[in-house]
Motif scaffolding. Structure first.
Motif, short mmCIF file in Angstrom:
data_model
loop_
_atom_site.label_atom_id
_atom_site.label_comp_id
_atom_site.label_asym_id
_atom_site.label_seq_id
_atom_site.Cartn_x
_atom_site.Cartn_y
_atom_site.Cartn_z
N ILE A 448 0.83 -1.20 0.00
CA ILE A 448 0.00 0.00 0.00
C ILE A 448 0.86 1.25 0.00
CG2 ILE A 448 -1.62 1.36 1.40
CD1 ILE A 448 -3.00 -1.24 2.17
N VAL A 449 1.96 1.23 0.75
CA VAL A 449 2.84 2.40 0.81
C VAL A 449 3.41 2.71 -0.58
CG1 VAL A 449 4.96 3.36 1.79
CG2 VAL A 449 3.43 1.96 3.21
N LEU A 450 3.89 1.67 -1.28
CA LEU A 450 4.44 1.86 -2.62
C LEU A 450 3.38 2.37 -3.58
CD1 LEU A 450 6.63 -1.37 -3.01
CD2 LEU A 450 7.44 0.97 -2.65
N LEU A 451 2.20 1.77 -3.52
CA LEU A 451 1.12 2.18 -4.42
C LEU A 451 0.67 3.61 -4.15
CD1 LEU A 451 -0.95 -1.14 -4.31
CD2 LEU A 451 0.07 -0.15 -6.36
N ALA A 452 0.56 3.98 -2.87
CA ALA A 452 0.15 5.34 -2.51
C ALA A 452 1.16 6.35 -3.04
CB ALA A 452 0.00 5.46 -1.00
N ASP A 453 2.44 6.07 -2.85
CA ASP A 453 3.48 6.98 -3.34
C ASP A 453 3.41 7.11 -4.87
OD1 ASP A 453 6.09 8.47 -2.90
OD2 ASP A 453 6.77 6.90 -4.27
#
Length: 580
Positions: A448-453
Motif C-alpha cells: 500500500i505504501v508503494l502504491l500510494a506513493d
C-alpha cells in the motif's frame, strides 16, 4: 529520320543537270540527244528560258512512226506540264507524280527552269531515309532499359534488343527471323495472337535469379493483326533490394524487442514487492513467451488488465493488445463486433465494412475482460472460434485463419457458474490452460505504501501540483482499511486527497470519512440518515459532486474525471439532484 524525308524541300535533292532546247529547234535534235545521253527528258523553253514543254523517251517512240522529225519541237512537245517550286516537299511531289502518272517534275523559280525532280530521286532519298531511320531506331531500341521484342504476323522475331539478349541469354543474330515459339513455347507474346488483348505488368521469372514484369500488346491496323510488341522490365535488383530490406527489418524488429525487453520491463508498471504479487509476476513472465490461453482471476480492482498488458508486451508478439469488455456487448452485436462484417452485410452496416476484435488482434493478444458475464449463446460462438482458430465475417463467405493469443479475466468463480449452468465447461477449459489468481489488496498490505506513493506522484504530475507527503496517521488508516475495491479504490482515494489538499502534508481531515469512520455518528454526519440507505447514498453523491465542481471551477469534464465516472453519468446525476 524517315518521317523527316517527307518534309524535305525539292531544292535539296533536285537535279540541276538538265538539257534545254528552244521550241524552234527540230525534233531530230531532241531525239539525237536522248539516244546518246542517259537523260530521260528534254526541256523545251523559249528564248527567255521560260518552260514551254517537255519531250521524253516515251514521246520519242511515238514519233518514230511519224515523218515529223524535221519539224520544230513546238509541234511534238507535251505542253500540259506539271511543275513545282523549289520549296515544295517530297511528299507532295510524290503525290503529284502518282496522281498524274508522270515520272518527273520540272522545278520552276520565277518562271525559269532551275532543275528537275525525278521519281528515282524520291525513291533513292526515301531508301536512304529508311536505312538511316532503321539505324536510329536500332540505337534507340538498344538503349531502352526494358527488353523489347516485336513479332510479325506469323510470330517471327523482327526486333530483339540488347536488353532482351541480356534477360534471356539469346543473341539477336540467333533469334531474329525465327519463330519465337521455337525458343520460348510458353511466351506471353504468343498468347496475344489468340486473345488479341493487351496484358500489363505480369510477373515472370525467365531464369533463376531474374525477375521481370511483362507488358504486351497486339499491333492492329484497320482491324488486321500485324504482329505483337512486348516490353520486359528487369526488377531483379528491386526484388533483391526488397529481400534485403525485409531481412534488415526483421533483424531490426528482433533487436528492438531485445532492447525494449532489456531497457524496460513491462512488469515494472505493476507496483508491489510483496511475496504474493512477485510470485504472480514470476509465473506471468514464465508463460508470456508461449501461446497458451491464460485466465486471470481476482476481485475487481486487483489489476487484471495491467497483468494482461504486461504479459502481452513481455511476449514480444508483433500484433496489438486489444481489450474487450464482454459484459458491455449486446448479444445481437456479438458476431459483428468480434468477427467484423462485409460491406452491405445488413441494414445500417458501414459502406466499407468493419474489422472485428479478432482481426484487430492479429498476431497479438485479445483480452476478454469480465468473461463470466458472457451469455451462454455467445459463449458457444466464442468456443467454436477458439477451437477452429478461424473466423468468418458477417455476410462473408471465406474463413479467415487466426493467430491470436487469448487472455481472459473475471472476478467471478467460473466453477460455480458451471455448476449453475451459467458457463460452458468446454469454454472454461479452453481459456484456462494457466490460471493466475491475483491477491486482493488486503492480502498484500505491505504494497500500500508503494502504491500510494506512485499514485500521489502520478496525479500531481498530471495536474501540475506540488507532491505532498502523507501524515503518519493517514498512512496507518490506509493500512488498516480493508480495501474492498482494491487498487482501484486506493487510487480514487489518493486522487481525492491530493486534489482536496493544498498543504505540504496530507492529514486525516482530507481522507474520505467513510474510510476512518469508527461509529455511526461519523458516518451519519457524512452521509445522512444511516438507517435510510437511499438518502445516505444520495447525500454522499451530492456532497462529492459539489466538491468536484468546486475544485474544477465548474468544468464538468474535469469534475467527471475527479469522480472517476463518465461525463454522461455526471450529467444524469446533475439533472437528478437539480445541481446547477
Amino acid at each position: 529520320m524517315f518521317l523527316q524525308s517527307y518534309s524535305i524541300p525539292v531544292k535539296d535533292i533536285m537535279s540541276e543537270d538538265i538539257f534545254i532546247l528552244e521550241e524552234v529547234e527540230s525534233i531530230d535534235n531532241a531525239i539525237n540527244y536522248l539516244f546518246h545521253n542517259v537523260k530521260k527528258e528534254v526541256i523545251v523553253c523559249d528564248s527567255s528560258f521560260h518552260i514551254k514543254g517537255i519531250i521524253t523517251m516515251a514521246d520519242v517512240h511515238k514519233l518514230m512512226d511519224k515523218n515529223i522529225v524535221e519539224s520544230s519541237l513546238r509541234k511534238a512537245m507535251r505542253k500540259d506540264i506539271i511543275y513545282v517550286n523549289p520549296r515544295e516537299s517530297l511528299s507532295n511531289c510524290r503525290n503529284l507524280m502518282l496522281k498524274n502518272k508522270v515520272g518527273r517534275l520540272p522545278v520552276i523559280k520565277e518562271g525559269k527552269v532551275i532543275g528537275i525532280i525525278r521519281e528515282e530521286h524520291i525513291r533513292d532519298y526515301f531508301y536512304k531515309g529508311v536505312e538511316e531511320s532503321e539505324l536510329a531506331l536500332k540505337h534507340i531500341f538498344n538503349n531502352i532499359h526494358e527488353g523489347l521484342c516485336v513479332l510479325d504476323s506469323r510470330g517471327r522475331v523482327i526486333i530483339w534488343n540488347r536488353n532482351a539478349e541480356k534477360l534471356y541469354g539469346v543473341k539477336e543474330r540467333s533469334i531474329k527471323g525465327k519463330y519465337l515459339k521455337e525458343y520460348f513455347p510458353n511466351a506471353i507474346d504468343l498468347e496475344i495472337f489468340d486473345t488479341k488483348k493487351s496484358v500489363k505488368n505480369v510477373y515472370h521469372s525467365p531464369k533463376e535469379g531474374y525477375h521481370v514484369i511483362i507488358s504486351a500488346s497486339p499491333i492492329i491496323i484497320n482491324e488486321k493483326l500485324y504482329g505483337v510488341v512486348s516490353t520486359e522490365k528487369d526488377i531483379s535488383e528491386v526484388e533483391e533490394l526488397q529481400n534485403e530490406l525485409k531481412k534488415a527489418e526483421e533483424r531490426l524488429e528482433v533487436l528492438e524487442r531485445q532492447i525494449k525487453r532489456k531497457s524496460k520491463d513491462p512488469f515494472e508498471k505493476i507496483i508491489g514487492n510483496s511475496k504474493k504479487i512477485q510470485e504472480k509476476i514470476a509465473i506471468s513472465k514464465q508463460i508470456a513467451p508461449s501461446n497458451i490461453s491464460i485466465l486471470i482471476t481476482g476481485e475487481s480492482g486487483t489489476g487484471k488488465e495491467e497483468f494482461a498488458k504486461a504479459i502481452h508486451y513481455y511476449s514480444e508478439v508483433p500484433g496489438e493488445f486489444v481489450p474487450v469488455n464482454c459484459s458491455a456487448i449486446p448479444s445481437e452485436l456479438f458476431e459483428s463486433e468480434f468477427f467484423g462484417y462485409e460491406k452491405g452485410a445488413f441494414t445500417g452496416a458501414r459502406n466499407e465494412g468493419k474489422i472485428g476484435f479478432f482481426e484487430q488482434a492479429k498476431n497479438g493478444t485479445l483480452f476478454l475482460d469480465e468473461i463470466g458475464d458472457l451469455p451462454l449463446p455467445m459463449q458457444a460462438k466464442l468456443l467454436r472460434v477458439l477451437q477452429d482458430k478461424k473466423i468468418r465475417k458477417v455476410g462473408g463467405e471465406k474463413h479467415i485463419p487466426l493467430n491470436v493469443r487469448v487472455i481472459s479475466a473475471t472476478n467471478k468463480d467460473l466453477s460455480q457458474l458451471i455448476k449453475k449452468d451459467k458457463f460452458r465447461e468446454e469454454l472454461y477449459y479452453r481459456i484456462n490452460v494457466v490460471e493466475i489468481e491475483l491477491p486482493p489488496l488486503r492480502e498484500r498490505k505491505e504494497d500500500i505504501v508503494l502504491l500510494a506513493d506512485y499514485f500521489i506522484k502520478k496525479i500531481c504530475a498530471e495536474n501540475n501540483k506540488f507532491v505532498p507527503s502523507l501524515d503518519r496517521e493517514v498512512m496507518d488508516i490506509l493500512l488498516q482499511y480493508e480495501w474492498k475495491g482494491n487498487i482501484r479504490e486506493l487510487k480514487n482515494v489518493i486522487d481525492y486527497m491530493v486534489i482536496m489538499s493544498n498543504e505540504e502534508t496530507i492529514t486525516k481531515e482530507f481522507i474520505p470519512k467513510y474510510i476512518y469512520a469508527e461509529n455511526f455518528d461519523d458516518f451519519i454526519e457524512y452521509g445522512g440518515d444511516f438507517l435510510d440507505l437511499n438518502e445516505s447514498v444520495s447525500k454522499l453523491e451530492i456532497n462529492l459532486i459539489n466538491k468536484a465542481l468546486e475544485i474544477s471551477n465548474g468544468n464538468k469534464a474535469k469534475a467527471s474525471k475527479l469522480l472517476n465516472i463518465p461525463r454522461t453519468t455526471l450529467h444524469s446525476k446533475l439533472n437528478k439532484y437539480g445541481i446547477d
